[in-house]
Write a protein that holds these residues in place. Structure first.
Motif, PDB file in Angstrom:
ATOM      1  N   VAL A 129       0.855  -1.184   0.000  1.00 32.57           N
ATOM      2  CA  VAL A 129       0.000   0.000   0.000  1.00 32.57           C
ATOM      3  C   VAL A 129       0.895   1.240   0.000  1.00 32.57           C
ATOM      4  N   THR A 130       0.700   2.109  -0.985  1.00 32.03           N
ATOM      5  CA  THR A 130       1.477   3.348  -1.091  1.00 32.03           C
ATOM      6  C   THR A 130       0.595   4.520  -0.666  1.00 32.03           C
ATOM      7  N   THR A 131       1.033   5.218   0.369  1.00 28.13           N
ATOM      8  CA  THR A 131       0.301   6.378   0.884  1.00 28.13           C
ATOM      9  C   THR A 131       1.093   7.638   0.566  1.00 28.13           C
ATOM     10  N   THR A 132       0.472   8.574  -0.121  1.00 23.60           N
ATOM     11  CA  THR A 132       1.089   9.857  -0.454  1.00 23.60           C
ATOM     12  C   THR A 132       0.376  10.957   0.322  1.00 23.60           C
ATOM     13  N   ALA A 133       1.131  11.759   1.050  1.00 18.90           N
ATOM     14  CA  ALA A 133       0.547  12.793   1.903  1.00 18.90           C
ATOM     15  C   ALA A 133       1.280  14.118   1.712  1.00 18.90           C
ATOM     16  N   THR A 134       0.517  15.215   1.751  1.00 16.12           N
ATOM     17  CA  THR A 134       1.091  16.563   1.687  1.00 16.12           C
ATOM     18  C   THR A 134       0.874  17.238   3.033  1.00 16.12           C
ATOM     19  N   MET A 135       1.961  17.653   3.668  1.00 21.16           N
ATOM     20  CA  MET A 135       1.883  18.236   5.004  1.00 21.16           C
ATOM     21  C   MET A 135       2.656  19.556   5.039  1.00 21.16           C
ATOM     22  N   LYS A 136       2.424  20.343   6.105  1.00 23.78           N
ATOM     23  CA  LYS A 136       3.038  21.667   6.220  1.00 23.78           C
ATOM     24  C   LYS A 136       3.883  21.756   7.488  1.00 23.78           C
ATOM     25  N   SER A 137       4.940  22.559   7.411  1.00 20.60           N
ATOM     26  CA  SER A 137       5.809  22.836   8.554  1.00 20.60           C
ATOM     27  C   SER A 137       6.392  24.236   8.391  1.00 20.60           C
ATOM     28  N   SER A 138       7.181  24.662   9.388  1.00 21.47           N
ATOM     29  CA  SER A 138       7.821  25.981   9.308  1.00 21.47           C
ATOM     30  C   SER A 138       9.154  25.948  10.021  1.00 21.47           C
ATOM     31  N   LEU A 139      10.012  26.929   9.668  1.00 19.40           N
ATOM     32  CA  LEU A 139      11.312  27.107  10.286  1.00 19.40           C
ATOM     33  C   LEU A 139      11.408  28.527  10.828  1.00 19.40           C
ATOM     34  N   SER A 140      11.969  28.676  12.013  1.00 16.54           N
ATOM     35  CA  SER A 140      12.217  30.006  12.581  1.00 16.54           C
ATOM     36  C   SER A 140      13.652  30.397  12.305  1.00 16.54           C
ATOM     37  N   LEU A 141      13.838  31.620  11.714  1.00 13.57           N
ATOM     38  CA  LEU A 141      15.158  32.087  11.334  1.00 13.57           C
ATOM     39  C   LEU A 141      15.485  33.378  12.064  1.00 13.57           C
ATOM     40  N   ALA A 142      16.744  33.537  12.370  1.00 13.47           N
ATOM     41  CA  ALA A 142      17.240  34.790  12.957  1.00 13.47           C
ATOM     42  C   ALA A 142      18.257  35.414  12.010  1.00 13.47           C
ATOM     43  N   ASN A 143      18.388  36.749  12.084  1.00 16.87           N
ATOM     44  CA  ASN A 143      19.324  37.490  11.230  1.00 16.87           C
ATOM     45  C   ASN A 143      19.030  37.279   9.748  1.00 16.87           C
ATOM     46  N   THR A 265      -0.731   8.707   7.915  1.00 15.34           N
ATOM     47  CA  THR A 265      -0.434  10.133   7.792  1.00 15.34           C
ATOM     48  C   THR A 265      -0.014  10.719   9.127  1.00 15.34           C
ATOM     49  N   SER A 266      -0.638  10.270  10.201  1.00 12.54           N
ATOM     50  CA  SER A 266      -0.236  10.740  11.526  1.00 12.54           C
ATOM     51  C   SER A 266       1.214  10.353  11.810  1.00 12.54           C
ATOM     52  N   GLY A 267       1.584   9.133  11.416  1.00 14.12           N
ATOM     53  CA  GLY A 267       2.963   8.694  11.612  1.00 14.12           C
ATOM     54  C   GLY A 267       3.952   9.499  10.787  1.00 14.12           C
ATOM     55  N   ILE A 268       3.552   9.857   9.560  1.00  8.73           N
ATOM     56  CA  ILE A 268       4.429  10.665   8.703  1.00  8.73           C
ATOM     57  C   ILE A 268       4.659  12.039   9.325  1.00  8.73           C
ATOM     58  N   VAL A 269       3.578  12.682   9.778  1.00 11.04           N
ATOM     59  CA  VAL A 269       3.692  14.013  10.375  1.00 11.04           C
ATOM     60  C   VAL A 269       4.601  13.962  11.598  1.00 11.04           C
ATOM     61  N   THR A 330       5.989  21.953  13.644  1.00 11.46           N
ATOM     62  CA  THR A 330       5.042  21.165  12.852  1.00 11.46           C
ATOM     63  C   THR A 330       3.793  20.944  13.677  1.00 11.46           C
ATOM     64  N   ASP A 331       2.667  21.276  13.097  1.00  9.95           N
ATOM     65  CA  ASP A 331       1.387  21.059  13.765  1.00  9.95           C
ATOM     66  C   ASP A 331       1.023  19.577  13.643  1.00  9.95           C
ATOM     67  N   LEU A 332       1.082  18.859  14.756  1.00 11.36           N
ATOM     68  CA  LEU A 332       0.807  17.418  14.728  1.00 11.36           C
ATOM     69  C   LEU A 332      -0.665  17.108  14.510  1.00 11.36           C
ATOM     70  N   GLU A 333      -1.542  18.085  14.715  1.00 11.68           N
ATOM     71  CA  GLU A 333      -2.975  17.876  14.542  1.00 11.68           C
ATOM     72  C   GLU A 333      -3.478  18.394  13.201  1.00 11.68           C
ATOM     73  N   GLN A 334      -2.599  18.779  12.313  1.00  9.47           N
ATOM     74  CA  GLN A 334      -3.014  19.362  11.040  1.00  9.47           C
ATOM     75  C   GLN A 334      -3.770  18.358  10.184  1.00  9.47           C
ATOM     76  N   VAL A 335      -4.608  18.869   9.314  1.00 14.77           N
ATOM     77  CA  VAL A 335      -5.337  18.050   8.350  1.00 14.77           C
ATOM     78  C   VAL A 335      -4.418  17.783   7.166  1.00 14.77           C
ATOM     79  N   VAL A 336      -4.171  16.514   6.902  1.00 15.89           N
ATOM     80  CA  VAL A 336      -3.229  16.117   5.860  1.00 15.89           C
ATOM     81  C   VAL A 336      -3.997  15.577   4.654  1.00 15.89           C
ATOM     82  N   SER A 337      -3.650  16.090   3.502  1.00 13.87           N
ATOM     83  CA  SER A 337      -4.244  15.577   2.263  1.00 13.87           C
ATOM     84  C   SER A 337      -3.485  14.318   1.851  1.00 13.87           C
ATOM     85  N   ALA A 338      -4.190  13.184   1.718  1.00 15.88           N
ATOM     86  CA  ALA A 338      -3.518  11.918   1.447  1.00 15.88           C
ATOM     87  C   ALA A 338      -4.300  11.069   0.458  1.00 15.88           C
ATOM     88  N   THR A 339      -3.573  10.255  -0.296  1.00 12.27           N
ATOM     89  CA  THR A 339      -4.168   9.282  -1.215  1.00 12.27           C
ATOM     90  C   THR A 339      -3.443   7.950  -1.024  1.00 12.27           C
TER      91      THR A 339
END
Length: 512
Positions: A129-143, A265-269, A330-339
């Motif tokens: 079974v191949t699961t493809t998921a699109t998730m979001k994250s962010s990085l905090s930068l200084a300077n 998807t939860s495991g991927i996030v 990374t928001d662990l509770e985010q809604v992930v688009s998956a197929t």
């Protein structure tokens, strides 16, 4: 009238016969030139006369061809045969075989044609079974100071995406992969197509803290395997190569348990969050500006800067030396688009095994007049067990044959003490267990086979006791010097009753 006439009635065709051929042929030849192909059959006689009237009866005076030497040799040109072969045989066989035996059998074992075997079919189903998921994250930068040069800005975003992708690849699970990474915004300003809006350009060019919003396309492959026997029972189940004890009826049921979209998807996030947090954690002793992600980012910026102009390269080098990636969120509770998509492969394997019945025979062997000391009882039990097995199992038609010593003078071999009162008379209690091969599927001939096997086994051991083979084998044991200790030994044996009629075999053997 009765008298003939003076002249013939008709003139003859020729006036007179001639003995010579005519000057011209009687008939003209059919063809002017010879035919292009030979006649269908050969002539009865040769066309040309032979060169000689008769073959010569004696050789010619001189050879037809001149010999290479002026005179013939007086001895034959071929040498006399040698008295010994050209290559001497080796005195002994080589110490090692010319080819090493294979470590695996070339084919499955075969059984005697009269042996009844049972065939078991095992069906192996493997679903991926191949699961493809699109998730979001962010990085905090200084300077953070976004370059004014448009090319430098584009390379900056490329370096961020490549750094994130490389960091994930290095730490994801073996069945996980990152397909793509896209930076969506810096300081909440869209950077799609790498073009910045003029209205927010001034804000972006300011130096200070900021954040990078990015998303990734992730993929995870889950492999579910089940093995089902001919009765339809799942006898083995595994997920990603790890066996599981979950009881299921078929492969699809196991898939439904372990491959839910939500769980994967939860495991991927969670895995992406873990990887990025660890990568942005300050390195021990390296200060707050040193972490694994920053090392990767600076390395990629330097690589990309090498192919740019001096102006762009300088801007990128300055940026890489000042900006600091401080943390990842990374928001662990985010809604992930998956197929999900799946493929299933099925294979059938047939295993053949003979039908057997177990034959158990117990008995005792008494060794009298021995000089075995207490410390040698353990070795004596081991060597006796090995001797019985070698005697009994050699040449016996059985799928398996084992022998074991149970006790010495009534004390278990596993718990015996060194306080036997009399070691000159040793009573060895033993057990033999053999698996006899049946000739019917329900082993209806088990009694007959068992009787024959019992007779063969007890007869062999009885003979070994009578002719001294058993004691002699113990005398030659390598674990201890029993030769002198058994010089005056007397061995007797008794076998348990196994099948009707009751059979008890007693025997004594006295050495010379």
């Amino acid at each position: 009238t009765n008298n003939p006439k003076d002249s013939p009635t008709n003139n003859p065709a020729t006036v007179a016969l001639t003995n010579n051929p005519t000057d011209n042929p009687t008939n003209n030849p059919r063809t002017v030139s010879p035919t292009s192909s030979p006649s269908k059959s050969p002539t009865d006689s040769p066309i040309n006369n032979p060169t000689t009237s008769a073959p010569s009866k004696s050789p010619t005076d001189s050879p037809t061809n001149v010999p290479t030497t002026s005179a013939p040799s007086q001895s034959p040109t071929a040498p006399q045969p040698s008295k010994s072969p050209m290559t001497l045989p080796t005195n002994s066989p080589s110490s090692t075989p010319s080819k090493s035996p294979s470590t695996t059998p070339t084919s499955k074992p075969t059984f005697d044609p009269d042996t009844h075997v049972i065939e078991f079919e095992f069906k192996t189903e493997t679903t991926t079974v191949t699961t493809t998921a699109t998730m979001k994250s962010s990085l905090s930068l200084a300077n953070l100071e976004v370059p004014e040069n448009e090319v430098a800005r584009k390379v900056f975003f490329d370096a961020l995406e490549s750094s994130i992708k490389k960091t994930l690849k290095q730490s994801l699970l073996s069945n996980q992969s990152v397909l793509d990474v896209r930076v969506n915004s810096v300081k909440m300003a869209p950077v799609d197509q790498r073009r910045l809006l003029e209205v927010i350009l001034d804000r972006l060019l300011q130096s200070g803290d900021g954040s990078v919003e990015w998303e990734s396309d992730m993929e995870e492959n889950t492999t579910v395997t089940t093995v089902t026997d001919s009765d339809g029972k799942v006898v083995e189940a595994s997920v990603n190569g790890q066996e599981t004890s979950v009881s299921v009826n078929d492969n699809s049921e196991l898939v439904s348990i372990f491959v839910s979209t939500e769980d994967i998807t939860s495991g991927i996030v969670q895995k992406v969050s873990q990887v990025m947090v660890e990568a942005t954690t300050p390195t021990t002793g390296g200060g707050t500006s040193s972490n694994v992600f920053m090392d990767t980012f600076q390395e990629i910026v330097e690589e990309l800067a090498e192919s740019q102009s001096a102006e762009v390269s300088a801007a990128l080098t300055a940026l890489a030396s000042t900006v600091v990636v401080e943390s990842a969120q990374t928001d662990l509770e985010q809604v992930v688009s998956a197929t999900q998509g799946s493929t299933t492969e099925t294979s059938i394997e047939t295993v053949t095994t003979p039908v057997t019945t177990t034959v158990k025979i117990e008995g005792t062997i008494t060794f009298s007049n021995t000089a075995i000391i207490q410390e040698q009882l353990g070795d004596f039990a081991n060597e006796t067990e090995l001797a019985i097995k070698n005697i009994v199992c050699s040449g016996v038609v059985a799928q398996s044959c084992e022998a074991s010593v149970l006790s010495l003078n009534g004390q278990s071999v596993t718990t015996r003490s060194h306080s036997l009162q009399d070691s000159s008379n040793l009573i060895v209690e033993f057990k033999m267990e053999l698996k006899a091969i049946c000739s019917t599927s329900v082993c209806s001939d088990a009694q007959t086979i068992s009787n024959a096997l019992y007779t063969q086994v007890t007869g062999k051991l009885l003979t070994a006791i009578q002719d001294g083979s058993l004691v002699n084998s113990l005398k030659s044991a390598v674990s201890a010097d029993f030769a002198g200790l058994l010089a005056n030994a007397i061995a007797s044996g008794k076998f348990s009753e196994f099948v009707a009629p009751i059979r008890t075999v007693l025997s004594n053997w006295y050495p010379n």
